[in-house]
Scaffold this motif. Structure first.
Motif, PDB file in Angstrom:
ATOM      1  N   GLU A  31       0.660  -1.363  -0.443  1.00  0.00           N
ATOM      2  CA  GLU A  31      -0.050  -0.236   0.060  1.00  0.00           C
ATOM      3  C   GLU A  31       1.161   1.503   0.075  1.00  0.00           C
ATOM      4  O   GLU A  31       0.477   2.238  -0.504  1.00  0.00           O
ATOM      5  CB  GLU A  31      -1.133   0.181   1.320  1.00  0.00           C
ATOM      6  CG  GLU A  31      -2.384   0.774   1.222  1.00  0.00           C
ATOM      7  CD  GLU A  31      -3.392  -0.082   2.526  1.00  0.00           C
ATOM      8  OE1 GLU A  31      -2.917   1.576   2.965  1.00  0.00           O
ATOM      9  OE2 GLU A  31      -3.987  -0.480   2.437  1.00  0.00           O
ATOM     10  N   ALA A  32       1.816   1.539   0.822  1.00  0.00           N
ATOM     11  CA  ALA A  32       2.872   2.415   0.778  1.00  0.00           C
ATOM     12  C   ALA A  32       3.415   3.099  -0.848  1.00  0.00           C
ATOM     13  O   ALA A  32       3.846   3.588  -1.256  1.00  0.00           O
ATOM     14  CB  ALA A  32       3.822   2.477   2.085  1.00  0.00           C
ATOM     15  N   ARG A  33       4.020   1.878  -1.094  1.00  0.00           N
ATOM     16  CA  ARG A  33       4.854   2.112  -2.565  1.00  0.00           C
ATOM     17  C   ARG A  33       4.042   2.035  -3.453  1.00  0.00           C
ATOM     18  O   ARG A  33       4.045   3.166  -4.642  1.00  0.00           O
ATOM     19  CB  ARG A  33       4.922   0.487  -2.805  1.00  0.00           C
ATOM     20  CG  ARG A  33       6.747  -0.027  -1.819  1.00  0.00           C
ATOM     21  CD  ARG A  33       7.434  -0.861  -2.555  1.00  0.00           C
ATOM     22  NE  ARG A  33       6.988  -1.721  -2.558  1.00  0.00           N
ATOM     23  CZ  ARG A  33       6.498  -2.670  -2.238  1.00  0.00           C
ATOM     24  NH1 ARG A  33       7.710  -2.914  -0.662  1.00  0.00           N
ATOM     25  NH2 ARG A  33       5.896  -4.345  -2.406  1.00  0.00           N
ATOM     26  N   THR A  34       2.374   1.793  -3.497  1.00  0.00           N
ATOM     27  CA  THR A  34       1.724   2.102  -4.324  1.00  0.00           C
ATOM     28  C   THR A  34       1.040   3.845  -4.692  1.00  0.00           C
ATOM     29  O   THR A  34       0.848   4.527  -4.915  1.00  0.00           O
ATOM     30  CB  THR A  34       0.315   1.181  -4.444  1.00  0.00           C
ATOM     31  OG1 THR A  34       0.305  -0.336  -4.551  1.00  0.00           O
ATOM     32  CG2 THR A  34      -0.773   1.776  -5.570  1.00  0.00           C
ATOM     33  N   ASN A  91      -7.663   7.390   6.779  1.00  0.00           N
ATOM     34  CA  ASN A  91      -7.521   7.561   5.459  1.00  0.00           C
ATOM     35  C   ASN A  91      -6.568   8.163   4.195  1.00  0.00           C
ATOM     36  O   ASN A  91      -6.957   9.629   4.503  1.00  0.00           O
ATOM     37  CB  ASN A  91      -8.875   7.935   4.875  1.00  0.00           C
ATOM     38  CG  ASN A  91      -9.286   6.476   5.170  1.00  0.00           C
ATOM     39  OD1 ASN A  91      -9.487   5.500   5.676  1.00  0.00           O
ATOM     40  ND2 ASN A  91     -11.099   7.532   5.827  1.00  0.00           N
ATOM     41  N   LEU A  92      -6.131   7.874   3.354  1.00  0.00           N
ATOM     42  CA  LEU A  92      -5.684   8.884   2.544  1.00  0.00           C
ATOM     43  C   LEU A  92      -6.131   9.058   1.540  1.00  0.00           C
ATOM     44  O   LEU A  92      -6.693   7.848   0.310  1.00  0.00           O
ATOM     45  CB  LEU A  92      -4.192   7.831   1.634  1.00  0.00           C
ATOM     46  CG  LEU A  92      -3.632   9.024   1.039  1.00  0.00           C
ATOM     47  CD1 LEU A  92      -3.123  10.013   1.317  1.00  0.00           C
ATOM     48  CD2 LEU A  92      -2.297   7.653   0.188  1.00  0.00           C
ATOM     49  N   TYR A  93      -6.711  10.565   0.612  1.00  0.00           N
ATOM     50  CA  TYR A  93      -7.981  10.581   0.631  1.00  0.00           C
ATOM     51  C   TYR A  93      -7.093  11.648  -1.419  1.00  0.00           C
ATOM     52  O   TYR A  93      -5.754  12.213  -1.649  1.00  0.00           O
ATOM     53  CB  TYR A  93      -8.402  11.427   0.287  1.00  0.00           C
ATOM     54  CG  TYR A  93      -9.921  11.057   1.212  1.00  0.00           C
ATOM     55  CD1 TYR A  93     -10.881  10.304   0.956  1.00  0.00           C
ATOM     56  CD2 TYR A  93      -9.100  11.186   2.798  1.00  0.00           C
ATOM     57  CE1 TYR A  93     -11.449   9.741   1.974  1.00  0.00           C
ATOM     58  CE2 TYR A  93      -9.771  10.405   3.708  1.00  0.00           C
ATOM     59  CZ  TYR A  93     -12.065  10.435   3.270  1.00  0.00           C
ATOM     60  OH  TYR A  93     -12.743   9.341   3.522  1.00  0.00           O
ATOM     61  N   ASN A 112      -5.313   2.668   5.773  1.00  0.00           N
ATOM     62  CA  ASN A 112      -3.979   2.976   6.910  1.00  0.00           C
ATOM     63  C   ASN A 112      -3.301   3.539   7.389  1.00  0.00           C
ATOM     64  O   ASN A 112      -1.868   3.550   8.015  1.00  0.00           O
ATOM     65  CB  ASN A 112      -3.189   0.891   6.918  1.00  0.00           C
ATOM     66  CG  ASN A 112      -4.555   0.014   6.877  1.00  0.00           C
ATOM     67  OD1 ASN A 112      -5.122  -0.204   7.402  1.00  0.00           O
ATOM     68  ND2 ASN A 112      -4.399  -1.066   5.251  1.00  0.00           N
ATOM     69  N   LEU A 113      -3.223   5.350   7.093  1.00  0.00           N
ATOM     70  CA  LEU A 113      -2.651   5.508   6.948  1.00  0.00           C
ATOM     71  C   LEU A 113      -2.650   6.172   8.860  1.00  0.00           C
ATOM     72  O   LEU A 113      -3.708   6.463   9.067  1.00  0.00           O
ATOM     73  CB  LEU A 113      -2.554   7.115   5.710  1.00  0.00           C
ATOM     74  CG  LEU A 113      -1.638   8.492   5.969  1.00  0.00           C
ATOM     75  CD1 LEU A 113      -0.093   7.840   5.078  1.00  0.00           C
ATOM     76  CD2 LEU A 113      -2.396   9.356   5.313  1.00  0.00           C
ATOM     77  N   GLU A 136       0.338   2.225   9.091  1.00  0.00           N
ATOM     78  CA  GLU A 136       0.437   1.446  10.657  1.00  0.00           C
ATOM     79  C   GLU A 136      -1.175   0.844  10.064  1.00  0.00           C
ATOM     80  O   GLU A 136      -2.302   0.727   9.737  1.00  0.00           O
ATOM     81  CB  GLU A 136      -0.490   2.306  11.757  1.00  0.00           C
ATOM     82  CG  GLU A 136      -0.029   1.497  12.678  1.00  0.00           C
ATOM     83  CD  GLU A 136      -0.317   2.152  13.909  1.00  0.00           C
ATOM     84  OE1 GLU A 136       0.586   2.537  15.256  1.00  0.00           O
ATOM     85  OE2 GLU A 136      -1.153   2.719  14.266  1.00  0.00           O
ATOM     86  N   LYS A 137      -0.646  -1.174  10.666  1.00  0.00           N
ATOM     87  CA  LYS A 137      -1.826  -1.468  10.549  1.00  0.00           C
ATOM     88  C   LYS A 137      -1.801  -2.495  11.677  1.00  0.00           C
ATOM     89  O   LYS A 137      -0.848  -3.189  12.511  1.00  0.00           O
ATOM     90  CB  LYS A 137      -1.928  -2.403   9.152  1.00  0.00           C
ATOM     91  CG  LYS A 137      -3.024  -3.498   9.287  1.00  0.00           C
ATOM     92  CD  LYS A 137      -3.296  -4.041   7.763  1.00  0.00           C
ATOM     93  CE  LYS A 137      -4.325  -4.873   7.509  1.00  0.00           C
ATOM     94  NZ  LYS A 137      -4.567  -5.668   6.349  1.00  0.00           N
TER      95      LYS A 137
END
Length: 159
Positions: A31-34, A91-93, A112-113, A136-137
């Motif tokens: 998710e972070a890389r994407t 959330n990251l929007y 997961n932001l 973080e998860k």
């Protein structure tokens, strides 16, 4: 036989916990890389004069939103859209707006932001921006959390 079943039971539980931890780790890293790749790709073609760093609302960290206008046009008659990345809660929007101010689309890219920060590498040179994303998860009954931090320095190409 009963002693052996106690050891096997504990072993299976530990294997399952390890599996959940590695799954959480892989999901957060992917998710972070994407998310970072998407932000970087769009930010590289941003007009440096249009970049604004602020926050979405008072409950969010300072400099947790970036808004910019792309220099790439969709067509000869349509002006380039304005793109905004911001944090609201966990959330990251991404919000895309046309030049008239009408929202074209809003997407949630991550739930997961933990934190997101944008800053200039130097106030004298506004064409270099630093992005830091922290994800973080929780895994296995919420007892353990996996955290992943990614940061990147980007030079805007249209200077």
């Amino acid at each position: 036989l009963s002693v052996m079943s106690v050891y096997v039971d504990g072993l299976l539980i530990n294997f399952y916990r390890y599996y959940l931890m590695t799954q959480s780790s892989m999901e957060v890293q992917r998710e972070a890389r994407t998310c970072m790749g998407l932000i970087v790709r769009n930010l590289r073609v941003a007009n440096p004069d249009s970049v604004v760093l602020d926050r979405y609302n008072g409950s969010q960290p300072v400099w947790s939103r970036i808004t910019f206008r792309q220099t790439v046009k969709y067509s000869a008659t349509t002006a380039a859209p304005s793109i905004s990345y911001y944090q609201s809660g966990q959330n990251l929007y991404e919000k895309i707006t046309n030049p008239a101010g009408t929202v074209i689309s809003t997407h949630v890219f991550s739930a997961n932001l933990k934190s997101m920060t944008f800053s200039y590498a130097s106030l004298a040179k506004s064409s270099v921006i630093i992005i830091a994303l922290s994800f973080e998860k929780s895994s296995y009954e919420g007892r353990k959390k996996f955290m992943y931090l990614v940061s990147q320095q980007i030079e805007l190409k249209n200077t």
